[in-house]
Design an enzyme around this catalytic site. Structure first.
Site, PDB file in Angstrom:
ATOM      1  N   ASP A 103      -9.535   4.006  -4.016  1.00  0.00           N
ATOM      2  CA  ASP A 103     -10.109   2.852  -3.157  1.00  0.00           C
ATOM      3  C   ASP A 103     -11.419   2.926  -3.918  1.00  0.00           C
ATOM      4  O   ASP A 103     -12.433   3.768  -3.658  1.00  0.00           O
ATOM      5  CB  ASP A 103     -10.226   2.761  -1.869  1.00  0.00           C
ATOM      6  CG  ASP A 103      -8.873   2.390  -1.314  1.00  0.00           C
ATOM      7  OD1 ASP A 103      -7.988   2.150  -2.022  1.00  0.00           O
ATOM      8  OD2 ASP A 103      -8.883   2.270   0.052  1.00  0.00           O
ATOM      9  N   ASP A 150       0.831  -1.319  -0.192  1.00  0.00           N
ATOM     10  CA  ASP A 150      -0.103  -0.006  -0.081  1.00  0.00           C
ATOM     11  C   ASP A 150       0.879   1.320   0.017  1.00  0.00           C
ATOM     12  O   ASP A 150       2.150   1.248  -0.166  1.00  0.00           O
ATOM     13  CB  ASP A 150      -1.061  -0.107   1.238  1.00  0.00           C
ATOM     14  CG  ASP A 150      -2.244   0.498   0.935  1.00  0.00           C
ATOM     15  OD1 ASP A 150      -2.505   1.316   0.111  1.00  0.00           O
ATOM     16  OD2 ASP A 150      -3.244   0.065   1.598  1.00  0.00           O
TER      17      ASP A 150
END
Ligand SMILES: *[C@@H]1O[C@H](CO)[C@@H](O)[C@H](O)[C@H]1NC(C)=O
Ligand SMILES: *[C@@H]1O[C@H](CO)[C@@H](O)[C@H](O)[C@H]1NC(C)=O
Ligand SMILES: *[C@@H]1O[C@H](CO)[C@@H](O)[C@H](O)[C@H]1NC(C)=O
Length: 444
Positions: free
Chosen positions: A217, A157
């Site tokens: 996202d 991430d």
């Protein structure tokens, strides 16, 4: 036939080609041999968020192995919040002992015993997005500890990156450190780069990663506009705030121009599947079918996230449509190109064996009555436009009440088409997708 990368090479000036070849010779992710087709699996995040432990993971792994593995879903990915509060005296990042009393390796061993592969999560930052310890500047130590535990997959991430982004070179350098560290372990570990599309990873990550996220996202909404996902395009150079809470429709539109950047070994990641996820607004059946069809045709990873105990037959039927999965996993298929944009979209993928997939997608709020001429599907090839085909409607045989437990039970009836696709009326948010196989090869 030329592979996408070979055909690209034919078009590039020599100096640029030399640079690309030099980069390619440093390849890691692209050369770990993994990701020849997009990865399929399940992640803890959408089901459990930060509240994970060994028991939840083993129980989910059993369900994944039982319900989903027969259809190709093989990775059980442990997402954020597995970490202990501190690195140990040797600098190693261990698991939270309350949540994983026997450590990570014991869990990985059980995942492997179920015939699955195991994934882990970290961030190329000082902390992860859940504010646990990150791996920035600890790449070698962390990669080695994951390899020692037997992991097969890393999602990496982008939180708390200490400003080490803003140019493709900064982002490449930060993510390449982990690619090198993974490679140095000697264990083939699928590298899922998750920098939300910052600095255009489709241009810099294909030599180091097996997939790269293209946007902020996803959220569990078909088309809700949300200022937290402010970009209107990810390729125009104006997307500086990738954000989050991006809808299915928005990500599909983001991804449309990027298909040409993906190839075996490195895929555009449109983010995880929201089908059957209970958190958030949720998707209707038509919306789930549209989401799953588009992600499959664009050759996105198929990483699902339901709580298996709560998964409805309907959502299980969507996630296990073997004919749609076959498009995604066809070793010779190309990411879909969009032939018509706007609210009523047409998408086309080239498949193996001279076959094609064509999807009609209604993002609009009224019905779409359409009889699509094949001259629009094959606008640059008159032979294909005139040929006769057998068309298979890939959702027509789906039993949404009693989906099969194994592939091979759904038998589609083909119909002959020439000149045009069958006339259909699509509900708002509905998708129809056909596979076209040639009836006579001498026509092509
Ligand atoms: C490491 O990289 C080399 C060359 O780039 C490649 O041949 C090798 O398979 C890679 N090893 C692993 C474990 O990824
Ligand atoms: C470790 O797990 C316990 C129990 O779930 C939790 O209370 C604690 O906050 C966790 N520690 C970290 C660093 O996440
Ligand atoms: C292509 O055709 C061959 C021969 O019929 C078959 O074995 C193969 O599975 C087909 N490939 C795909 C991806 O459908």
């Amino acid at each position: 036939m030329l592979t996408p990368r070979q055909s690209l090479a034919n078009m590039l000036p020599l100096s640029l080609l030399a640079t690309i070849l030099a980069l390619a010779s440093l390849a890691h992710g692209g050369s770990n041999g993994l990701g020849q087709t997009p990865q399929m699996g399940w992640s803890t995040w959408n089901a459990y968020g930060c509240e994970i432990d060994a028991d939840i993971i083993i129980e989910s792994a059993k369900q994944l192995a039982d319900q989903m593995k027969p259809f190709g879903y093989e990775y059980l990915n442990i997402d954020d919040c597995w970490q202990a509060a501190e690195r140990n005296a040797q600098g190693v990042l261990e698991a939270n002992k309350t949540r994983f009393p026997d450590g990570l390796k014991a869990v990985v061993d059980q995942i492997h015993d179920l015939g699955l592969k195991a994934g882990i999560y970290s961030s190329a930052g000082t902390m992860t997005c859940g504010r646990k310890i990150g791996s920035l500047d600890h790449e070698e130590t962390d990669a080695q500890s994951w390899a020692d535990a037997g992991f097969d997959y890393l999602k990496y991430d982008n939180c708390f990156a200490q400003g080490r982004s803003g140019t493709p070179q900064f982002s490449y350098d930060r993510y390449n450190k982990m690619a090198t560290a993974l490679n140095n372990t000697g264990r083939p570990i699928f590298y899922s780069l998750c920098n939300w599309g910052e600095d255009g990873p489709w241009n810099f990550a294909s030599t180091i990663a097996n997939s790269w996220r293209i946007s902020g996202d996803i959220t569990n909404s078909f088309n809700r506009e949300d200022d937290r996902c402010p970009c209107t395009s990810v390729v125009e150079g104006d997307c500086n705030t990738q954000g989050y809470h991006c809808s299915v429709e928005k990500i599909a539109n983001f991804a449309a121009p990027l298909g040409q950047k993906a190839a075996p070994g490195g895929w555009n990641d449109l983010d995880s599947l929201e089908v059957g996820v209970s958190v958030g607004e949720g998707l209707t059946l038509d919306e789930s079918v549209t989401h799953f069809t588009l992600w499959s045709m664009m050759k996105s990873p198929l990483i699902q996230g339901p709580v298996f105990a709560d998964l409805s037959s309907q959502d299980r039927a969507v996630l296990t449509n073997e004919h749609v999965i076959a498009i995604n996993q066809d070793p010779g298929s190309t990411p879909a190109i969009r032939l018509q944009s706007g609210k009523q979209q047409v998408w086309q993928s080239t498949l193996s064996n001279d076959s094609y997939a064509v999807a009609l997608v209604n993002f609009g709020e009224s019905k779409w009555d359409v009889e699509l001429p094949l001259s629009e599907v094959f606008f640059d090839d008159r032979k294909l436009a005139k040929a006769s085909w057998t068309a298979y409607d890939l959702w027509s045989d789906t039993d949404f009440q009693n989906p099969p437990r194994k592939p091979g039970q759904s038998k589609l009836q083909g119909m002959s088409v020439q000149g045009k696709l069958p006339r259909v009326e699509l509900n708002p948010h509905q998708t129809r997708v056909w596979k076209l196989t040639p009836k006579k090869h001498d026509e092509l």
